[in-house]
Design an enzyme around this catalytic site. Structure first.
Site, mmCIF file in Angstrom:
data_model
loop_
_atom_site.group_PDB
_atom_site.id
_atom_site.type_symbol
_atom_site.label_atom_id
_atom_site.label_comp_id
_atom_site.label_asym_id
_atom_site.label_seq_id
_atom_site.Cartn_x
_atom_site.Cartn_y
_atom_site.Cartn_z
ATOM 1 N N ARG A 74 -108.315 -33.370 -7.982
ATOM 2 C CA ARG A 74 -107.964 -32.020 -8.011
ATOM 3 C C ARG A 74 -107.552 -31.267 -8.354
ATOM 4 N NH1 ARG A 74 -102.165 -34.480 -7.325
ATOM 5 N NH2 ARG A 74 -103.341 -35.902 -5.698
ATOM 6 N N ARG A 143 -96.735 -29.018 -11.124
ATOM 7 C CA ARG A 143 -98.287 -29.383 -10.667
ATOM 8 C C ARG A 143 -98.725 -27.591 -9.762
ATOM 9 N NH1 ARG A 143 -98.433 -35.254 -9.005
ATOM 10 N NH2 ARG A 143 -98.209 -35.590 -10.283
ATOM 11 N N LYS A 207 -93.214 -35.827 -13.341
ATOM 12 C CA LYS A 207 -94.275 -34.269 -12.374
ATOM 13 C C LYS A 207 -93.060 -33.070 -12.002
ATOM 14 C CE LYS A 207 -94.421 -37.244 -7.811
ATOM 15 N NZ LYS A 207 -94.992 -37.527 -6.950
ATOM 16 N N LYS A 209 -92.920 -30.452 -9.433
ATOM 17 C CA LYS A 209 -93.459 -29.235 -8.209
ATOM 18 C C LYS A 209 -92.402 -28.214 -7.667
ATOM 19 C CE LYS A 209 -95.715 -33.871 -5.336
ATOM 20 N NZ LYS A 209 -95.515 -33.893 -4.883
ATOM 21 N N CYS A 432 -100.772 -38.830 4.155
ATOM 22 C CA CYS A 432 -101.201 -38.731 3.733
ATOM 23 C C CYS A 432 -102.443 -39.580 3.122
ATOM 24 C CB CYS A 432 -100.621 -39.680 2.085
ATOM 25 S SG CYS A 432 -99.957 -41.291 2.473
ATOM 26 N N CYS A 438 -106.175 -44.756 -2.247
ATOM 27 C CA CYS A 438 -105.175 -44.917 -2.444
ATOM 28 C C CYS A 438 -104.227 -45.749 -3.382
ATOM 29 C CB CYS A 438 -103.610 -43.891 -2.106
ATOM 30 S SG CYS A 438 -102.037 -43.916 -2.948
ATOM 31 N N CYS A 477 -96.701 -45.503 1.668
ATOM 32 C CA CYS A 477 -96.146 -46.021 1.077
ATOM 33 C C CYS A 477 -94.768 -45.336 0.996
ATOM 34 C CB CYS A 477 -96.522 -45.911 -0.179
ATOM 35 S SG CYS A 477 -96.437 -44.223 -1.467
ATOM 36 N N CYS A 481 -95.941 -38.379 0.136
ATOM 37 C CA CYS A 481 -97.213 -37.417 -0.388
ATOM 38 C C CYS A 481 -97.043 -36.580 0.821
ATOM 39 C CB CYS A 481 -97.711 -38.159 -0.797
ATOM 40 S SG CYS A 481 -98.600 -38.557 -2.353
#
Length: 570
Positions: A74, A143, A207, A209, A432, A438, A477, A481
């Site tokens: 990414r 990120r 993480k 964001k 996603c 994934c 899931c 995302c």
């Protein structure tokens, strides 16, 4: 600071990593085997996820063969802004090292799928040569910084674009590991490189964001971020000046099925920040997460749980301490709006921009259309600067009006789907990647997006609602995302082939939706929505969106309607 009784394995890996080095350089040379678990964790900080082709895994296991190990890479692209040359460089990598496609993410990045270990270092090096990086595109750090994608040439949008770049640079991890491992940079010993001044030796608990928006354009779903920043301007159009920023803390979509202690949350208003304090204020929020996040339980480690459990006023007090000055609460602001940026628009400087739909963000040539070839030809010939959209679409900017017809002809010659060919429900659908790339996916998302949207569109058409604007978000899931827990309809993978159905959010991204049915297949999703669409068509208020209608009627009443229809059908 938060007390720590136990430390997770992930925390130990970070602490012992020597500023994100670990054994990555050593293990990178072994192209025949995947990275170990510690390497898997550290790769994320470098913008890389290790996985395998899940389509072939079962058959290979039955034959006694190893999995086909591959990587997702990414790129960190603040605000999704690319130059024409950078885009062409990324496009070239899609064939050289990846699976022949580029994928636009909901966070305005490009990611490559199917990169093999022997080509991993060369991929990173080529991205660096394009003056881009993958550092901190993933991992327990801040990120990619998102912002309003539209290239309107005025003071407001120039400020947003500049702020996104400044925030991205200011919050980037300070480590020589990236250049040392991937770019053959100078090696230093741990003693020569102190811990990161912002992140420390353990980095963040999870993480982080960050997104930057304005009330007039919440395309990025700013309240789904750990730190959502809303810029406030004053003055007449064309004479606007920056007043400051409202800081919203504690948004995040990830959750786990059957674990109610995990949940999605929208960021809540905490503090107003003066213009000169933007960078220090954002760093203070990062420190808040660093110091108070749960390092013993990664499922409870996001900033949203800190804010939910300790409160907004507590957070404002801590931020005031970090900044050394008292902070006032967020200031009043207009309601959020989400404008449509697809199609042709004026930039405000005599040039045009074109928003192009990209289904699930996948830029690829296939039997239906040659989107990747069309984009490459247009960018090469006309020098358009691409902008990646949080809706997984793409903007081509800096277009001379005289080139509009020629660009349209190129798109039509490659059978590229244009905005005017889409129904609103197709226009506003996200998905996603899910299977096969994934490792977290429970079921399909991108590969069944068309089937799901078509089935729902047929039900809308049945009730004369096909031109109504509503958003659908599909994930394989519950990690969220594609932001399924905001918007009108959320479809979340439950088990292979089956989904949970959520409704009652709002199109502007200011309210979470709720589950109304579980374990539905694709046809079942459309069947469950059908009676709700019928009721919406019959009893909606003037211009009432579907999510707002569901919220007004109430989730329990909607569940009862669905169950009654199921019993009649049985």
């Amino acid at each position: 600071m938060a007390s720590i009784d136990t430390v997770s394995k992930a925390e130990a890996v970070k602490q012992q990593s020597r500023q994100l080095r670990g054994n990555l350089a050593r293990d990178l040379a072994d192209t025949a085997h995947p990275f170990d678990n510690a390497g898997y964790s550290l790769l994320k900080f470098h913008g890389i996820y290790q996985g395998y082709d899940r389509d072939s895994a079962t058959e290979r296991k039955q034959r006694g063969d190893d999995k086909v190990w591959q990587f997702m890479v990414r790129v960190r692209i603040p605000g999704g802004r690319l130059t024409a040359d950078q885009y062409l460089a990324l496009d070239d990598l899609a064939d050289r090292y990846a699976n022949g496609s580029l994928r636009i993410t909901t966070r305005q990045s490009i990611q490559f799928h199917g990169v093999l270990k022997p080509g991993l270092k060369a991929t990173i090096a080529a991205i660096n040569e394009a003056l881009l990086t993958t550092l901190a595109a993933c991992g327990d750090v801040v990120r990619t910084v998102t912002t309003v994608p539209v290239p309107i040439r005025d003071a407001v949008h120039r400020q947003l674009e500049d702020d996104a770049r400044r925030l991205s640079t200011h919050l980037l991890p300070r480590t020589g590991a990236y250049h040392e491992i991937w770019l053959d940079g100078e090696k230093v010993t741990p003693d020569e490189e102190p811990p990161d001044p912002l992140y420390g030796e353990r980095y963040l608990p999870r993480k982080f964001k960050l997104g930057l928006a304005i009330p007039e354009d919440n395309t990025i779903d700013v309240l789904t971020n750990d730190l959502g920043i809303v810029a406030l301007f004053d003055g007449a159009r064309g004479e606007q000046h920056l007043v400051g920023y409202n800081f919203f803390l504690g948004g995040g979509h990830g959750m786990t099925h059957n674990k109610p202690e995990t949940y999605p949350r929208l960021a809540t208003p905490v503090a107003f920040i003066e213009p000169d304090d933007l960078l220090d204020g954002a760093a203070a929020v990062v420190r808040l997460h660093r110091d108070w996040g749960d390092r013993g339980n990664r499922r409870h480690a996001r900033l949203k749980y800190v804010i939910a459990e300790r409160g907004d006023e507590w957070a404002r007090e801590r931020l005031s301490e970090y900044l050394g000055k008292p902070l006032e609460p967020c200031r009043p602001m207009p309601d959020f709006a989400v404008p449509d940026r697809l199609g042709w628009h004026e930039q405000g400087d005599g040039k045009l921009y074109l928003g192009l739909p990209v289904a699930s963000g996948r830029i690829v040539d296939d039997e239906r259309m040659r989107l990747r070839t069309a984009l490459r030809e247009i960018v090469q010939r006309f020098g358009c600067d691409p902008i990646l959209m949080p809706s997984q679409d793409i903007i081509l900017s800096e277009i001379a009006p005289a080139d509009r017809e020629a660009i349209t002809d190129i798109l039509r010659s490659y059978r590229v789907t244009l905005t005017e060919q889409l129904l609103p429900v197709e226009r506003w659908a996200l998905a996603c990647p899910a299977l096969p790339s994934c490792g977290l996916a429970l079921t399909e998302a991108e590969r069944v997006r068309g089937d799901i949207v078509d089935a729902i569109a047929a039900r809308l058409r049945r009730w004369g609602l096909e031109q109504e604007r509503l958003s659908i978000r599909i994930t394989g899931c519950p990690n969220g995302c594609a932001r399924p827990y905001t918007g009108d309809i959320g479809i979340v993978g439950r088990v292979p082939g089956y989904y949970s159905l959520y409704v009652g959010g709002d199109f502007e991204g200011t309210r979470l939706n709720e589950a109304i049915a579980e374990r539905l297949d694709i046809n079942g999703l459309a069947e469950a929505l059908d009676p709700l669409f019928a009721l919406w068509a019959a009893s909606r208020l003037d211009r009432e969106g579907f999510g707002d209608f569901c919220h007004r009627i109430g989730i329990e009443a909607l569940r009862h309607i669905i169950e009654s229809c199921r019993r009649k059908a049985a």
